[in-house]
Design a protein around this motif. Structure first.
Motif, PDB file in Angstrom:
ATOM      1  N   CYS A   1       8.944   4.562   3.782  1.00 23.39           N
ATOM      2  CA  CYS A   1       7.505   4.324   3.882  1.00 23.39           C
ATOM      3  C   CYS A   1       6.899   4.664   2.531  1.00 23.39           C
ATOM      4  O   CYS A   1       7.503   5.399   1.751  1.00 23.39           O
ATOM      5  CB  CYS A   1       6.863   5.160   4.994  1.00 23.39           C
ATOM      6  N   SER A   2       5.720   4.140   2.257  1.00 23.45           N
ATOM      7  CA  SER A   2       5.073   4.465   0.977  1.00 23.45           C
ATOM      8  C   SER A   2       3.732   5.141   1.220  1.00 23.45           C
ATOM      9  O   SER A   2       2.751   4.888   0.528  1.00 23.45           O
ATOM     10  CB  SER A   2       4.910   3.209   0.121  1.00 23.45           C
TER      11      SER A   2
ATOM     12  N   LEU B   1       8.229  -4.221   5.005  1.00 22.62           N
ATOM     13  CA  LEU B   1       9.100  -4.112   3.845  1.00 22.62           C
ATOM     14  C   LEU B   1       9.759  -5.449   3.547  1.00 22.62           C
ATOM     15  O   LEU B   1       9.928  -6.284   4.440  1.00 22.62           O
ATOM     16  CB  LEU B   1      10.192  -3.067   4.088  1.00 22.62           C
ATOM     17  N   TRP B   2      10.150  -5.643   2.288  1.00 23.82           N
ATOM     18  CA  TRP B   2      11.060  -6.732   1.986  1.00 23.82           C
ATOM     19  C   TRP B   2      12.403  -6.420   2.633  1.00 23.82           C
ATOM     20  O   TRP B   2      12.699  -5.255   2.904  1.00 23.82           O
ATOM     21  CB  TRP B   2      11.246  -6.878   0.461  1.00 23.82           C
ATOM     22  N   PRO B   3      13.216  -7.418   2.930  1.00 18.34           N
ATOM     23  CA  PRO B   3      14.561  -7.122   3.440  1.00 18.34           C
ATOM     24  C   PRO B   3      15.229  -6.103   2.503  1.00 18.34           C
ATOM     25  O   PRO B   3      15.198  -6.261   1.268  1.00 18.34           O
ATOM     26  CB  PRO B   3      15.265  -8.480   3.389  1.00 18.34           C
TER      27      PRO B   3
ATOM     28  N   HIS C   1      12.198  -4.267   7.993  1.00 14.09           N
ATOM     29  CA  HIS C   1      11.572  -3.084   8.576  1.00 14.09           C
ATOM     30  C   HIS C   1      10.073  -3.317   8.742  1.00 14.09           C
ATOM     31  O   HIS C   1       9.406  -3.785   7.814  1.00 14.09           O
ATOM     32  CB  HIS C   1      11.759  -1.864   7.677  1.00 14.09           C
ATOM     33  N   ILE C   2       9.566  -2.957   9.923  1.00 18.45           N
ATOM     34  CA  ILE C   2       8.121  -2.997  10.200  1.00 18.45           C
ATOM     35  C   ILE C   2       7.701  -1.614  10.689  1.00 18.45           C
ATOM     36  O   ILE C   2       8.295  -1.079  11.639  1.00 18.45           O
ATOM     37  CB  ILE C   2       7.782  -4.035  11.299  1.00 18.45           C
TER      38      ILE C   2
ATOM     39  N   ALA D   1       6.240  -4.812   0.917  1.00 19.52           N
ATOM     40  CA  ALA D   1       5.666  -6.161   0.820  1.00 19.52           C
ATOM     41  C   ALA D   1       4.182  -6.182   1.174  1.00 19.52           C
ATOM     42  O   ALA D   1       3.379  -6.803   0.482  1.00 19.52           O
ATOM     43  CB  ALA D   1       6.422  -7.122   1.729  1.00 19.52           C
ATOM     44  N   VAL D   2       3.809  -5.516   2.289  1.00 22.64           N
ATOM     45  CA  VAL D   2       2.421  -5.533   2.768  1.00 22.64           C
ATOM     46  C   VAL D   2       2.067  -4.156   3.301  1.00 22.64           C
ATOM     47  O   VAL D   2       2.861  -3.556   4.043  1.00 22.64           O
ATOM     48  CB  VAL D   2       2.236  -6.593   3.887  1.00 22.64           C
ATOM     49  N   ARG D   3       0.880  -3.661   2.949  1.00 25.29           N
ATOM     50  CA  ARG D   3       0.417  -2.370   3.462  1.00 25.29           C
ATOM     51  C   ARG D   3      -1.009  -2.549   3.994  1.00 25.29           C
ATOM     52  O   ARG D   3      -1.864  -3.107   3.299  1.00 25.29           O
ATOM     53  CB  ARG D   3       0.422  -1.306   2.355  1.00 25.29           C
TER      54      ARG D   3
END
Length: 438
Positions: free
Chosen positions: A291-292, A340-342, A365-366, A389-391
């Protein structure tokens, strides 16, 4: 004579009220409440679970007509549950499994006994086999206070948008709080959703008190591990639910880490042998590997326990899930949404620059933990990681549509933006060679 006349009778009356029993003047109630469904894993079946405050018979009456008599009957059993809090409140948890249901058909039911019946609810029996397109609502971290996503989830459910719910850990904040009264309140809150759809769960860190006893007692999941880990088939997918918490609450038994790991490996081996029938393998566990977010949770550490295992080498799940070609990994715990990206071992393995999620070379991952709770939303680190990828730092939940054996559609619904879709992606994998990421 006691110096305070009536002291003990007043005390007893206050104690009855404090114990939270239902009914007038503290009289315990036989009326069912906290009604919810789950899928026991057997085609053509559905389990109904509910609570009473006195021991009663456990019966479900059901049928196909919205009004009039309910001609079908099913009996079950109840177990007393004593919460671990100081008041030792006792609940009676009833379970009845309905069988021989017609696939895809809507049923009307009520549960209880001659001493009291619930209102009528409706559910649609799950379709059998792999050749249909299940739609799921997916989220974690939903509390009794600030349950932001719940009104929209209720409306979605009433409109028939979903076939099942995946609640990825952390309920009520907490089920055991206030001598389990918060758990009772939460189960009443989710009833309009959970009494209409199979409500499938996994344990989170907020369920930990008294060895996860409230979680184990209140939910009825498949298998014989008290809902800590289990798997089930739904349409073209094999769905695995497991406990990340065995890695953190080791005082309940280090052996659980090994037991779960061995079960997971065996289950993944069987799922891969059945990949021609159920091509997708989807996992759900509470604490993510990556996670970020701007906090000190396990997933912000490079060698997280869930990813790498105890001491960074024992029973880590990333290598296991990669080895057996898990397609999609669903997480929560962080009160935000992140796709996440793969990824494998911090390396991005996109399918291609133009279509990263078509034939990805690593699992997707989601993280979906923004359904709403008293702890509010979790901020992100200022700079996203290269694998992020998306947050989205907004309240919401995830829609997962398993169209067929090759295509899955993932959307994130923002409750802050009145239901706007703020993330939308398709994951595409070929029917054959699914186990290997090459």
């Amino acid at each position: 004579m006691h110096p305070l006349p009536g002291y003990w009778s007043c005390y007893r009356l206050l104690l009855l009220f404090s114990l939270g029993v239902q009914g007038s003047l503290g009289a315990p109630s036989a009326a069912p409440e906290q009604v919810h469904l789950s899928y026991p894993g057997e085609p053509g079946s559905m389990t109904v679970t509910w609570t009473t405050w006195v021991p009663t018979r456990s019966e479900v009456q059901f049928g196909l007509q919205p009004s009039g008599p309910l001609p079908l009957r099913a009996q079950g059993t109840f177990v007393p549950f004593v919460d671990g809090g100081i008041l030792r409140r006792k609940l009676y948890i009833h379970r009845v499994t309905l069988r021989k249901l017609l696939p895809g058909v809507q049923y009307v039911y009520r549960c209880g006994s001659a001493q009291g019946w619930s209102r009528r609810f409706r559910f649609r029996a799950l379709k059998n086999g792999a050749h249909w397109s299940p739609r799921l609502a997916v989220f974690g971290d939903l509390g009794a206070d600030n349950p932001k996503a719940l009104p929209r989830l209720r409306r979605d459910t009433q409109q028939g948008m979903y076939d099942a719910v995946l609640h990825v850990g952390d309920f009520a904040y907490n089920l055991d709080q206030d001598n389990a009264r918060v758990g009772d309140r939460f189960m009443r809150l989710i009833e309009p959703v959970a009494a209409s759809l199979p409500y499938m769960t996994c344990p989170g860190n907020h369920e930990e008190r008294y060895n996860f006893s409230n979680y184990k007692a209140r939910f009825s999941m498949p298998g014989d591990n008290e809902g800590l880990w289990y798997s089930w088939d739904l349409g073209p997918a094999h769905i695995i639910s497991f406990s990340t918490e065995v890695y953190f609450f080791l005082h309940y038994g280090r052996h659980l880490v090994q037991r779960q790991f061995r079960w997971l490996e065996s289950d993944l081996q069987k799922a891969n042998k059945n990949r021609a029938a159920r091509p997708w393998i989807i996992t759900m566990g509470h604490r993510p590997m990556y996670c970020s977010n701007a906090d000190l949770d396990d997933c912000t550490r490079h060698e997280s326990k869930v990813r790498k295992g105890l001491q960074g080498k024992l029973y880590g799940l990333e290598d296991l899930f990669y080895k057996y070609g898990v397609d999609l990994q669903l997480w929560a715990h962080e009160h935000s949404y992140e796709r996440l990206w793969p990824i494998y071992n911090y390396q991005v393995f996109n399918g291609s620059r133009e279509m990263p999620y078509t034939n990805p070379r690593g699992p997707v991952h989601i993280i979906t933990g923004s359904a709403g709770c008293e702890e509010r939303l979790t901020p992100f680190a200022v700079f996203p990681r290269p694998w992020s990828a998306v947050r989205v730092k907004e309240y919401g939940y995830t829609r997962l549509h398993m169209l067929n054996g090759t295509h899955i559609h993932i959307q994130q619904v923002s409750d802050d933006q009145d239901g706007k879709i703020v993330d939308d992606v398709w994951v595409v994998r070929p029917l054959f060679g699914r186990r290997m990421y090459l």
